[in-house]
Motif scaffolding. Structure first.
Motif, PDB file in Angstrom:
ATOM      1  N   GLY A 257      16.393  36.296  30.012  1.00 22.39           N
ATOM      2  CA  GLY A 257      16.854  34.922  29.888  1.00 22.39           C
ATOM      3  C   GLY A 257      16.214  33.982  30.893  1.00 22.39           C
ATOM      4  O   GLY A 257      15.308  34.361  31.654  1.00 22.39           O
ATOM      5  N   THR A 258      16.702  32.749  30.893  1.00 21.32           N
ATOM      6  CA  THR A 258      16.189  31.684  31.758  1.00 21.32           C
ATOM      7  C   THR A 258      17.358  30.944  32.392  1.00 21.32           C
ATOM      8  O   THR A 258      18.377  30.684  31.733  1.00 21.32           O
ATOM      9  N   SER A 275      21.813  25.307  33.958  1.00 25.90           N
ATOM     10  CA  SER A 275      21.753  25.728  32.552  1.00 25.90           C
ATOM     11  C   SER A 275      21.292  27.175  32.462  1.00 25.90           C
ATOM     12  O   SER A 275      20.480  27.642  33.271  1.00 25.90           O
ATOM     13  N   LEU A 276      21.811  27.866  31.443  1.00 18.29           N
ATOM     14  CA  LEU A 276      21.499  29.275  31.238  1.00 18.29           C
ATOM     15  C   LEU A 276      21.237  29.535  29.759  1.00 18.29           C
ATOM     16  O   LEU A 276      21.960  29.035  28.891  1.00 18.29           O
ATOM     17  N   LYS A 282      18.687  30.246  21.179  1.00 15.31           N
ATOM     18  CA  LYS A 282      17.586  29.338  20.873  1.00 15.31           C
ATOM     19  C   LYS A 282      17.574  28.122  21.795  1.00 15.31           C
ATOM     20  O   LYS A 282      16.643  27.309  21.733  1.00 15.31           O
ATOM     21  N   ALA A 283      18.616  27.962  22.604  1.00  8.18           N
ATOM     22  CA  ALA A 283      18.701  26.804  23.489  1.00  8.18           C
ATOM     23  C   ALA A 283      19.501  27.164  24.738  1.00  8.18           C
ATOM     24  O   ALA A 283      20.214  28.180  24.771  1.00  8.18           O
TER      25      ALA A 283
END
Length: 361
Positions: A257-258, A275-276, A282-283
């Protein structure tokens, strides 16, 4: 370790009438275990006026008078890097704990002396690396530690702002690398600290440091590529000469993930959006974090984070133990700053040397 009886309460003396008065003063006043009893500045008359306005009992025109006063048990420093070591070393010699600013000195040799003096004195010390005290950052740290994005692949830092010193083309420590500041000392010192807090020890780096096109001695830009001990890579681009800049953003990219921390405002400490996004999303999803202390100080986003450092500093004094972000951690950052300057001067990659590993996680 030296223990100050917190029941007194602890008498705090602040050296520095700008950041010290505007940020350290309200931050320490949030803790009932201490009382700010003294303020020192370069001009005795002006310092006295400021102290009266802030209801501080004692005012001095020199730092020496402040730290030697018997009502001052603890010294907080908010001066330029070249002066801070003198204040800290004398305070430690007198057995008084020290809360210092970053970077802790203008050069590595002096930072070593400060760390050694802190060890020898047994006094609690702290360096004001305050970004890690922002609650959205603390949440990001816990997510990374919990494996929310899996194994870290790489991290990108982009910090584009225009600070007052650059905008006004001032000749002071904030624009001068030789005085321990410039973009590297004033801004990237924070980055080195928080990157190792988030990602672990830096193993090596290359660096490019530059200034304004028509005034190259005014240090405004830093670019660094690095590798962490974990094997993850990192890139950092910082400019304090970015009119209407994009702000401060940190992007963590992992196997699963990011995670991002993004602040597009002009407030250095307030406005970060966490944000994760995890596979197979998709977002990114925004994670809301509320700081009740910060809501008390709408005019300055720096006070709430520093208040948490102040509380931990007082904890260390009361318990007679070292505090996290002490002079050993400050020395680690100073060693990385020195390494970046040498990498820039030599024009090639440098691996972290044993001496620069002091104070690392």
């Amino acid at each position: 370790m030296t223990t100050v009886p917190l029941a007194l309460p602890v008498g705090i003396g602040i050296v520095g009438c700008n950041y010290g008065r505007l940020v350290q003063l309200p931050a320490f006043r949030l803790d009932p275990r201490c009382k700010v009893v003294a303020l020192a500045g370069r001009e005795a008359e002006r310092t006295a006026e400021l102290a009266r306005a802030e209801n501080i009992p004692l005012a001095f025109g020199s730092w020496e008078q402040l730290i030697e006063h018997p009502d001052v048990h603890v010294v907080c420093i908010a001066t330029e890097p070249a002066l801070q070591p003198q204040v800290a070393l004398r305070s430690l010699e007198l057995g008084k704990p020290v809360f210092a600013e970053k970077p802790m000195a203008a050069d590595l040799a002096t930072a070593r002396r400060m760390a050694a003096a802190a060890d020898a004195s047994g006094c609690t010390t702290m360096v004001d690396f305050n970004f890690c005290e922002i609650l959205s950052w603390a949440k990001a740290k816990s997510l990374l530690d919990e494996g929310a994005i899996g194994r870290l692949r790489h991290v990108d830092v982009n910090w584009n702002v225009e600070n007052y010193a650059t905008r006004m083309r001032l000749s002071n420590w904030k624009t001068s690398g030789a005085e321990g500041g410039g973009a590297l000392g004033n801004f990237v010192s924070h980055c080195f600290h928080y990157l190792e807090w988030f990602c672990g020890p830096i193993k090596g780096m290359s660096a490019t440091i530059s200034g304004l096109p028509d005034k190259p001695a005014m240090e405004t830009n830093v670019g660094i590529s690095m590798i962490f001990r974990s094997g993850a890579a990192g890139n950092l681009a910082m400019s304090c000469a970015s009119y209407l800049g994009s702000g401060h953003r940190i992007e963590f990219y992992g196997e699963e993930g990011t995670l991002t921390l993004i602040n597009e405002t002009t407030d250095y400490m307030r406005g970060f959006r966490l944000s994760l996004g995890r596979r197979p999303a998709k977002a990114m999803d925004v994670i809301s974090v509320t700081d009740d202390i910060d809501l008390q100080f709408p005019s300055d986003g720096r006070i709430a984070p520093v208040s948490r450092l102040a509380a931990r500093f007082l904890d260390g004094i009361g318990r007679g133990v070292p505090a996290t972000n002490g002079f050993r951690e400050g020395l680690r950052v100073q060693a990385l700053l020195d390494m970046a300057r040498r990498a820039n001067e030599l024009g090639h990659w440098l691996d972290t040397e044993p001496e620069s590993q002091e104070g690392q996680p």
